[in-house]
Scaffold this motif. Sequence first.
Motif: not given
Length: 134
Positions: A72-88
């Motif tokens: 769940q933590l990794r999924n939350w992080v993925k969503k937040q990174l996608q919103v903030n446009n962090v690809d690396s």
Amino acid sequence: MKRTCSEINTKRFPHRQAGASTLVMLVMVLFFGGLLMMAVRLAPAYVDNLTVQELMERLDENENPVAMTPVQLRNWVKKQLQVNNVDSFDASYVTMEKRGDVALVTVEYEVRTDLFFNVDAVIQFRHEYEMRGE
């Protein structure tokens, strides 16, 4: 016959100061150009790291990390990174260890970027967050 100051100075000091030579100017341009190039190539990694840090600090405010599973933590992080446009950044860099009502979240990763020709820069980031349950 009266002589002017400039005539006196040219006879006394035949070589007047002329400023930096072409070689010195070339070396300065290459040096500062290299510094600028390094800054341009390394800055995105540090900007992404700041975004990841802000994201992890918001986790404790918005969610209850102790109640979350690592998935769940990794999924939350993925969503937040996608919103903030962090690809690396990959969510697998985030690990969580639970100790009672405390969640220890560790973010550890490295970024490799090309500087020039066959010279690379490797930047390592490691952050630990201790989050308590509500």
